[in-house]
Design a protein around this motif. Sequence first.
Motif, PDB file in Angstrom:
ATOM      1  N   SER A  99       0.835  -1.202   0.000  1.00  0.00           N
ATOM      2  CA  SER A  99       0.000   0.000   0.000  1.00  0.00           C
ATOM      3  C   SER A  99       0.866   1.247   0.000  1.00  0.00           C
ATOM      4  O   SER A  99       1.955   1.270   0.569  1.00  0.00           O
ATOM      5  CB  SER A  99      -0.953   0.016   1.204  1.00  0.00           C
ATOM      6  N   GLY A 101       0.300   5.774   0.012  1.00  0.00           N
ATOM      7  CA  GLY A 101      -0.675   6.817   0.265  1.00  0.00           C
ATOM      8  C   GLY A 101      -0.204   8.153  -0.258  1.00  0.00           C
ATOM      9  O   GLY A 101       0.782   8.243  -0.998  1.00  0.00           O
ATOM     10  N   PHE A 107       2.632   4.463   7.051  1.00  0.00           N
ATOM     11  CA  PHE A 107       1.255   4.055   7.319  1.00  0.00           C
ATOM     12  C   PHE A 107       0.968   4.215   8.813  1.00  0.00           C
ATOM     13  O   PHE A 107       0.913   3.247   9.565  1.00  0.00           O
ATOM     14  CB  PHE A 107       1.083   2.591   6.895  1.00  0.00           C
ATOM     15  N   HIS A 114      -4.963   6.178   7.449  1.00  0.00           N
ATOM     16  CA  HIS A 114      -5.639   5.126   6.692  1.00  0.00           C
ATOM     17  C   HIS A 114      -6.325   5.671   5.441  1.00  0.00           C
ATOM     18  O   HIS A 114      -6.746   4.896   4.589  1.00  0.00           O
ATOM     19  CB  HIS A 114      -6.692   4.445   7.571  1.00  0.00           C
ATOM     20  N   ARG A 117      -5.344   5.561   0.750  1.00  0.00           N
ATOM     21  CA  ARG A 117      -4.296   4.600   0.460  1.00  0.00           C
ATOM     22  C   ARG A 117      -4.717   3.698  -0.694  1.00  0.00           C
ATOM     23  O   ARG A 117      -5.879   3.362  -0.853  1.00  0.00           O
ATOM     24  CB  ARG A 117      -3.960   3.762   1.692  1.00  0.00           C
TER      25      ARG A 117
END
Length: 214
Positions: A99, A101, A107, A114, A117
């Motif tokens: 992931s 973002g 993260f 959260h 992402r």
Amino acid sequence: MRYFVLFLCSVICILSLNFFIDAPEDVERKLIISPYVFDEGVMDPNEWDDNTKFSFEPLELNEVRLMAPTSGADMWNLNIFFEYEGGVIEATAEDVQISVGANARPFYNTEEGHKGRSFGYSKYINDSGYMAFHPTGGYGFVEKDDITIPYFEKPDPGYPGKKYYITVKVYKNAGDEWPIVTATLELIQLEDKTLFNRKSDMSRFFSIELISYE
């Protein structure tokens, strides 16, 4: 007059030598991979508590480090900082969800951390930045088709000793066929003695090793 002629000849000689001597090549840039890890003095990740220190530290070839837990330590999943100015860094894996973002930040375990992402099994960032990794058999934050999967309903349970591999490639430009750098990371699931006794096949703890770099 004689001295002036000698001076002029010297200047011409120096300029001529500079013309024929090749300019030095640029210093080779290196991909720096810095996982979020335990202090080197920690031998058993199960002994961590609120006073345990974690930090992003450069990983050397064939060096094994203990990564910060996939939940706790103020972050979700296994966070890694990649540094390579002037290139595109791509990470791919078959069984490790990746992931990224906004602005490729860590993260953080916050509501803001959260949001926004993007999840998948092949992700890239421009220049330097952070990616978060979630081995499918581990414990942590994961999404499938934009839906968060409950921690105890994952289809690919892990076990202590299970290995996962992440390939990291650096390209000069997006869309290039041949990478400048190729590296391979190995994650090994470790025993988690305290994570919900009913689920021994899950773990928050993994070691990481840079097993190849070329």
